[in-house]
Structure formats: C-alpha cells, structure tokens
Design a protein around this motif. Structure first.
Motif, short mmCIF file in Angstrom:
data_model
loop_
_atom_site.label_atom_id
_atom_site.label_comp_id
_atom_site.label_asym_id
_atom_site.label_seq_id
_atom_site.Cartn_x
_atom_site.Cartn_y
_atom_site.Cartn_z
N ILE A 15 0.83 -1.22 0.00
CA ILE A 15 0.00 0.00 0.00
C ILE A 15 0.86 1.27 0.00
O ILE A 15 0.49 2.29 -0.57
CB ILE A 15 -1.00 0.00 1.19
CG1 ILE A 15 -1.98 1.18 1.10
CG2 ILE A 15 -0.28 0.01 2.52
CD1 ILE A 15 -3.13 1.12 2.09
N ASP A 16 2.05 1.18 0.59
CA ASP A 16 2.91 2.38 0.63
C ASP A 16 3.34 2.83 -0.76
O ASP A 16 3.49 4.02 -1.02
CB ASP A 16 4.15 2.11 1.49
CG ASP A 16 3.78 1.93 2.95
OD1 ASP A 16 2.81 2.59 3.38
OD2 ASP A 16 4.41 1.11 3.63
N GLU A 17 3.53 1.85 -1.65
CA GLU A 17 3.90 2.23 -3.02
C GLU A 17 2.75 2.96 -3.70
O GLU A 17 2.96 3.91 -4.44
CB GLU A 17 4.30 0.99 -3.83
CG GLU A 17 5.62 0.43 -3.37
CD GLU A 17 6.41 -0.19 -4.51
OE1 GLU A 17 5.99 -0.08 -5.68
OE2 GLU A 17 7.46 -0.78 -4.21
N TYR A 18 1.54 2.48 -3.44
CA TYR A 18 0.37 3.14 -4.02
C TYR A 18 0.24 4.56 -3.47
O TYR A 18 0.05 5.52 -4.22
CB TYR A 18 -0.89 2.34 -3.70
CG TYR A 18 -2.17 2.97 -4.22
CD1 TYR A 18 -2.44 3.03 -5.58
CD2 TYR A 18 -3.11 3.51 -3.34
CE1 TYR A 18 -3.60 3.62 -6.06
CE2 TYR A 18 -4.27 4.09 -3.81
CZ TYR A 18 -4.52 4.14 -5.17
OH TYR A 18 -5.68 4.73 -5.64
N GLY A 34 2.59 6.34 -2.39
CA GLY A 34 3.71 7.08 -2.97
C GLY A 34 3.40 7.69 -4.33
O GLY A 34 4.03 8.65 -4.76
N THR A 35 2.42 7.11 -5.05
CA THR A 35 2.06 7.66 -6.36
C THR A 35 0.87 8.62 -6.25
O THR A 35 0.21 8.91 -7.23
CB THR A 35 1.69 6.55 -7.36
OG1 THR A 35 0.46 5.95 -6.90
CG2 THR A 35 2.77 5.50 -7.46
N GLY A 36 0.58 9.06 -5.04
CA GLY A 36 -0.57 9.96 -4.86
C GLY A 36 -1.83 9.20 -4.51
O GLY A 36 -2.93 9.75 -4.55
N GLY A 37 -1.69 7.93 -4.15
CA GLY A 37 -2.85 7.11 -3.80
C GLY A 37 -3.56 7.60 -2.55
O GLY A 37 -2.92 8.06 -1.61
N TYR A 38 -4.87 7.51 -2.57
CA TYR A 38 -5.77 7.94 -1.49
C TYR A 38 -5.77 9.45 -1.26
O TYR A 38 -6.44 9.93 -0.35
CB TYR A 38 -5.50 7.18 -0.18
CG TYR A 38 -5.89 5.71 -0.28
CD1 TYR A 38 -7.24 5.34 -0.34
CD2 TYR A 38 -4.93 4.71 -0.38
CE1 TYR A 38 -7.61 4.01 -0.48
CE2 TYR A 38 -5.30 3.37 -0.52
CZ TYR A 38 -6.64 3.03 -0.57
OH TYR A 38 -7.01 1.72 -0.70
N GLU A 39 -5.03 10.21 -2.09
CA GLU A 39 -5.11 11.66 -1.99
C GLU A 39 -6.47 12.17 -2.46
O GLU A 39 -7.02 13.12 -1.91
CB GLU A 39 -4.02 12.31 -2.85
CG GLU A 39 -2.75 12.63 -2.09
CD GLU A 39 -1.68 13.19 -3.01
OE1 GLU A 39 -2.00 13.94 -3.93
OE2 GLU A 39 -0.50 12.85 -2.77
N TYR A 71 -4.78 0.98 7.66
CA TYR A 71 -4.37 2.39 7.55
C TYR A 71 -5.53 3.36 7.81
O TYR A 71 -5.36 4.56 7.69
CB TYR A 71 -3.79 2.66 6.16
CG TYR A 71 -2.32 2.31 6.00
CD1 TYR A 71 -1.82 1.09 6.42
CD2 TYR A 71 -1.44 3.21 5.40
CE1 TYR A 71 -0.49 0.76 6.26
CE2 TYR A 71 -0.09 2.89 5.24
CZ TYR A 71 0.38 1.66 5.67
OH TYR A 71 1.69 1.33 5.50
N GLY A 72 -6.71 2.82 8.09
CA GLY A 72 -7.85 3.70 8.32
C GLY A 72 -8.38 4.36 7.06
O GLY A 72 -8.99 5.43 7.12
N LEU A 73 -8.15 3.72 5.91
CA LEU A 73 -8.61 4.30 4.65
C LEU A 73 -9.91 3.66 4.17
O LEU A 73 -10.59 4.17 3.30
CB LEU A 73 -7.52 4.14 3.58
CG LEU A 73 -6.23 4.92 3.90
CD1 LEU A 73 -5.06 4.42 3.07
CD2 LEU A 73 -6.45 6.40 3.68
N ILE A 74 -10.21 2.52 4.74
CA ILE A 74 -11.50 1.85 4.52
C ILE A 74 -11.95 1.43 5.92
O ILE A 74 -11.13 1.00 6.72
CB ILE A 74 -11.35 0.59 3.63
CG1 ILE A 74 -10.85 0.95 2.22
CG2 ILE A 74 -12.65 -0.21 3.55
CD1 ILE A 74 -11.80 1.71 1.34
N GLY A 75 -13.25 1.58 6.18
CA GLY A 75 -13.74 1.19 7.50
C GLY A 75 -14.47 2.35 8.15
O GLY A 75 -15.10 3.15 7.48
#
Lengths: 545, 168
Positions: free
Chosen positions: A129-132, A134-139, A255-259
C-alpha cells in the motif's frame, strides 16, 4: 545506495510463463554477488505485452527485457548489473526492423498508448500500500472527504464526461446522481469485476496490478451517493485478483482508509469481496445483484433501475472496475483534464485486451478516438505469421466483427455501435484468413446458448434455433431461406429479450452477415469454406470413395 | 429441520467453523458458503448441501437451484487433477479445439469424464483472462499457455511421470 531498480512483471500471464523461477534465480544471484544494496527488485502487475513474458524493466537505463529464463537472468546480472552493459540480445525487438530497442519508451507497442487507468500497473508493487500512496494514492479520497460535498463530487464526475466502461457507456455522473437522489436508509456501491466476456482481461489486470485504485474509486463513489457499504464481485476464475484485492483491503483497513471514520472524518465505508461462481449472465447488473443476494443469477426487469431499487431493494450503483479506476485521477486532475482526451461524446481512455492472430498480444490503454488500424497494426504490430487480416471481433458475445474497410473508424461508443459492434468491455480479438466467419458466429451462439439463464423465451429458444441454422450451414446443409430465417430470428431475439444478454446475442451473427455475407453464400451454394475450417460430410465422402 | 445423512468427520468441523463466521454477517451469503464447502470437500454432494440447508436455514430446493445454475459448483467429485481447457474466443481462434481433441484421445475420456485411475478430469472453461498466451489450459490452479496438441500431451505426461515417482 540503490543504483538499479528492477521491475519484474508478476501478472497472471507472466506467472504462467515461469516468472517465479526467474525471480527466484534473480534474488539468489543478487544475494550471492552481494548486490542487495545496489539493486532493488519490485514485483509489479501486468506490464502489457503478455506474449513475451516473463518481462523485466531495469531503471534508470529503461532496458526492457523479454522472454526471460534462468540462463538469461544469469547473463543479465553479470553483464548489466555488474558491468553496466545492457544485454542487447535479450531486449525487445521491433518486428518491422528486427532491431533491438534499447529503451522501453520508444517501443511502438507503448508509444501510442496513454495510461490513465493502467498508470500504476506494471510500475508499482500491488501488494504494498505504501507504493500506491507514494504515487498519490488515497489523496483523491482525502480531497473529497475534506474539501468537497457529495454534490460537488458528482458534478466533477459528470463534467469529466466519464462513461461506464463495462460496455453500455452510461454516463457515470448521471448514474451517481440518480442514486444520490434516491431515498433509502441504506445504499450500496457494487464494483462489477465479473469480466465474463471471453477474450477480455482488462479488469483482471487492474485488480492484480493496482487493486487500491479500485478501492479508492469505490470509497469516493460511496461518499458521493451516501453509501457506507460496498461489494466487489469478482470472478472465481481469477484467483490472483481475489488474493490481491483481499490483501489490499486488509492494508487499507489497517491504515484507516477503509472502514469506520475514514481519515478521521465522519465517513464510514466498508467493502466486502464476493466471489462469482462462473455464470456469464452475472455481468448483467440485475443478475449480479441476484447473485450477491445468494440467488440464481437471473436478470430482473428494469425499471426499477438499481439506482432506485438494487441490492436487497436499496438504491445501488454498479460500476465496472475500469470505470472506478478512473475516478481518483479525475478528482485530482480535474474534469477538464480528463475531457481533453477522447472524442466529442466519449472522453478519456479505454483499456483493451488485444489477442488472437496479432503479433503483440496483451493489455493496452489508448485514448478513445484512435482507429482500430492503429491499435492492430501499430501497437499490435500487425498480423502474425505473414497472414492476411480478415476481421477484428470487438465486445465479446454481445459485440460484432469489423472488416478491413472499416478499420479507420475512430474507436468510440457511437461509431462502433453504428458498425454493428459495441465498445463492450474491451476484448479485441484479431482474426486472419484462416478463420471462418460463419464458424465464428456459430462459436458465439454456442456460448450464448450455453450461458442464457433460460427464463425468457426469445433468448432460450430463439438463440438455440439460430445456433441450429448456423450448424446446418457449417455442415454444408444450409439453404438460402436459412439466411432470411436467421435475420428474422435475430430481429425478434434482439427486440424481445429481457436483458442485455439476449438483446445483444444476435450481434455476432448480424455483423458477420453484414460484412462477410459472401462466406455464408459460399457455404450454402458451393459447399466451400474458404478458411478450410468447416468440414462438409459430402465432400469427405467423395474423397473416401 | 430435515435429517441429513452425515458421517461426522473433520471436514464437517471445518465447514461448521466457516459457516459460523459467515453467519455473523447480517445476511450470510449462500454462494460464499458453497464456495467454502467446495474448497473443503472438493465437490458438493447432497449431504453437504443438506447440512448447509440446516445451518443457514435455507430450503434445500433453493440451494440445489443455485448449485446447478453456476458452472463452478460440482456435484460430482473431480479427479486429483482437474484439466480445464479454455474455449474462450482468443483460444478458440488459435485452435483450442484441437488441443481438446488431442487430450480427449490421449486420456481416452470425453469432456466431463474422469480417467479410470482417478487422476485426471477433463473439463472446459470460458476464458481465464490469459488470452495473450492463447491457447491455454489450467490444471488445478496452474495455467499453461501457448499450447499445441503435442505440448499439451507432454504436460499431461509430465504429471503422470511425477505421479509415478511419488508412488514408486
């Protein structure tokens, strides 16, 4: 200090071509030669040209190695990693010039592509998930939750002009608006990953190569329509997709991004994965809903549309994997950015699964509006084995065959429909002179007869009758009246079937009758199959005598 | 509650545990339950369906309707190696039928049948999404691509050889 970054493709096709042995060999050599600090190895999702797997890219040189095996890896480690000289003989060569291309970006296969949906596929480790991030993921998710109202999100998606990538091309923003406005104490977001069209593997590659982008798209959709529960419906035939989605979901929850209370806001959104059980009709949205409810996957009459009454009678949106994968970039870059790509009525890019008798098979993403000729001859490299192009089949069992004369048509929803094909989910299967068009039509009918759920008569009985006629023709026993009967039946099945399966199933027959009528006539009048596929009993008997 | 003809064994314990987790959900998914059961038993015999019927309180008739609707569920046991030959479009145009014919002759069984030694079941499928490697087949969870009739036969031969080694 890392000097070289090595991306090795672990998409399904490369895995089955022996990627694991290649990777293990690579890791062993790196350890043996103490290169751990200098070489960083990342396993990615699908890079595209599946036929040439296992694939590997070495940065910063941009060297694109294909058809790898353990011996080649040994040489690459010695020559390239240690001595700094890329091993030219193992690099991609262009078929036109037989010249080894030293940099990935100038390979024609990649040159005409534009990767929005597949931006991360083949470039990041899908299991991290950190790589995602790193590409602006979850922004984009953070942006909508903290800066935008649900109405504003829907407005942006509407303005972008994004249309459903599952086949029908319904405007996504409008679908969301209907679900937003529908009254209900609970609403649902469903991601349709039931990629049942034979010859399609776009969704599979996205789920395997960039699963978080799907989750983020779903969460944004949930916020927009006011849903706090989502389901991903994925085919059981895709075990690797299931595994990577499950892993991504676990990481996102951690990571608290879903839930609950996502990014410390009041927005709750949970996702469950539902695995299909092998029924083509479940790609139809109401059948898919029935399947999630644990029923036989039989379509239901519309209206009411799922946006009003969907899963367990609650307002529901169903978006395709690829549609949802566009969302985060639209939010981050704005609707104008997205609508600057494409044609007047069809915006953005489309992912196609290119296969059949073409030199470069694999996964490609192109701006909508590009011609079929460019996809097949520039990106695909033309027809394999020096054969002659005959047709390209688009849109699977609901689609049609397009002939040479129409290859310059721009690929968009309207143009393809006017040719008797459909955009469909994105399977592009190239046929050459060794394929018989009557046989291809029969193949698709056999498929739809098999997959018809059987509840409405035109589809259950009509398709079977059409199949019988085609079978007769391919055995040299057809009559000219059969053609008329085929066309009449096709019309009835199209206009009276309950769901899209039946309504589109005659397309392969109608489009081959439109562009390859001569071949039908040859089968009937001359008992001749110019591709030598159909075997005529009488002729065989003569030979025996 | 109907009476099921169940011979208690660890497989049922595993299924009971799976179903207990599923039942925590508001609406337990029947299809998920069937997937778990097939994973545990390898197929779905009537007594297992009866067991699920009692556990989830869903009529057996409905479960039977669902099981027979979906291709993925099997009511007959498969052999140790389930060969699935892809008959999707890309594989079809590249000659998957010839591969199927060759294996059918080689194994001396028709589609849906199992060899006498219970080693191979021959089956067909519609697209694994590996069209770039067409024609393809799957043996259990492994995919084999770019097949020709001869290549397919040699892969089967390889399985036989390994099997003989472990037994001998």
């Amino acid at each position: 200090m890392t000097i070289l970054t090595v991306l090795i493709c672990s998409g399904a096709a490369c895995l089955s071509s022996g990627e694991e042995a290649v990777k293990n060999k690579l890791m062993t050599l790196i350890n043996e030669k103490n290169l751990q600090d200098e070489v960083k190895v990342i396993e990615t999702g699908c890079m595209g040209p599946c036929q040439y797997g296992p694939l590997m890219i070495v940065y910063p040189d941009n060297s694109f190695y294909i058809s790898l095996n353990e011996d080649k890896i040994e040489k690459i480690v010695d020559e390239h990693f240690i001595k700094g000289r890329p091993v030219k003989e193992y690099l991609w060569e262009t078929p036109e010039t037989r010249k080894k291309v030293e940099e990935k970006k100038i390979i024609p296969f990649f040159e005409k592509q534009l990767k929005i949906v597949l931006g991360n596929c083949g470039n990041i480790d899908p299991e991290n998930i950190d790589e995602y991030i790193g590409t602006g993921g979850y922004e984009a998710l953070a942006k909508v939750l903290t800066e935008m109202t649900p109405e504003e999100v829907i407005d942006v998606v509407t303005k972008s002009g994004l249309r459903g990538r599952g086949g029908a091309g319904f405007p996504t923003g409008l679908k969301w608006k209907f679900a937003r406005e529908a009254k209900g104490d609970q609403k649902f977001v469903i991601c349709n990953g039931d990629e049942g069209d034979p010859g399609a593997f776009m969704d599979r590659s996205v789920c395997e190569g960039d699963p978080h982008t799907v989750l983020e798209g779903m969460a944004i959709a949930g916020y927009a329509i006011g849903a706090n529960k989502g389901y991903i419906y994925i085919r059981a035939e895709y075990p690797l997709s299931v595994k990577r989605l499950q892993l991504a979901l676990k990481q996102a929850k951690k990571y608290g991004l879903i839930g609950k209370k996502i990014l410390e806001t009041d927005f709750n959104f949970d996702i469950d994965i539902r695995i299909g059980a092998g029924a083509f009709v479940c790609g139809e949205e109401t059948a898919l809903i029935a399947s999630i409810e644990g029923e036989r996957g039989q379509p239901r009459p519309r209206p009411p549309f799922p946006a009003q009454k969907g899963l367990w009678g609650k307002p529901t949106i169903i978006n395709n994997v690829e549609t949802l994968s566009n969302i985060r970039k639209i939010i981050l870059n704005g609707p104008e950015w997205f609508s600057s790509v494409g044609t007047e009525k069809s915006k953005g890019t489309k992912v196609f699964a290119l296969s059949g008798k073409v030199i470069n098979t694999g996964l490609v993403e192109v701006p909508i509006g590009i011609s079929l000729r460019e996809i097949i001859f520039d990106i695909g490299g033309g027809i394999a084995n020096g054969k002659k192009f005959k047709a390209v089949q688009i849109g699977g069992p609901s689609g049609g065959c397009v002939s040479e004369q129409n290859l310059d048509t721009p690929v968009d929803y309207e143009s393809l429909t006017s040719l008797g094909a459909i955009m469909g989910s994105g399977g592009l299967i190239v046929l050459d002179e060794d394929n018989c068009m009557v046989d291809i039509a029969k193949f698709f009918l056999e498929f739809t007869v098999d997959e018809s759920c059987g509840q409405c008569i035109p589809c259950r009985v009509g398709l079977k009758q059409m199949y019988n006629i085609l079978d007769k023709i391919t055995k040299g026993k057809g009559t000219m009246e059969d053609i008329t009967r085929l066309e009449e039946l096709a019309k009835v099945v199209k206009s009276t079937s309950l769901c899209a399966l039946g309504q589109t199933a005659p397309n392969p027959v109608l489009s081959t009758l439109k562009y390859f009528r001569d071949e039908y006539y040859e089968h009937i009048k001359e008992k001749k199959c110019r591709a030598n596929v159909c075997k005529f009993d009488e002729i065989e008997e003569k030979v025996i005598k | 509650m109907q009476k099921c003809d169940i011979k208690e064994n660890p497989q049922y314990d595993a299924l009971r545990l799976s179903l207990r987790i599923l039942k925590k959900e508001e609406k337990p998914s029947l299809i998920e339950a069937l997937h778990r059961a097939q994973e545990i038993f390898g197929y779905l015999p009537e007594e297992v369906l009866c067991f699920i019927s009692n556990e989830l309180k869903v009529p057996l008739s409905k479960i039977y309707g669902v099981v027979t609707f979906y291709h993925f569920f099997r009511t007959e046991p498969a052999a140790k190696y389930l060969i699935n030959i892809c008959l999707g479009t890309a594989c079809f145009v590249k000659g998957s039928e010839k591969v199927l014919k060759a294996l059918s002759e080689d194994l001396n069984i028709k589609v849906g049948e199992t060899t006498a030694d219970k080693l191979f079941t021959l089956s067909t499928a519609r697209c694994f999404g590996c069209c770039g490697l067409a024609p393809v087949m799957m043996i259990n969870k492994d995919v084999y691509g770019n097949l020709s009739p001869d290549k397919a036969k040699s892969i089967i031969e390889e399985y036989r050889r390994k099997e003989n080694q472990t037994n001998g």
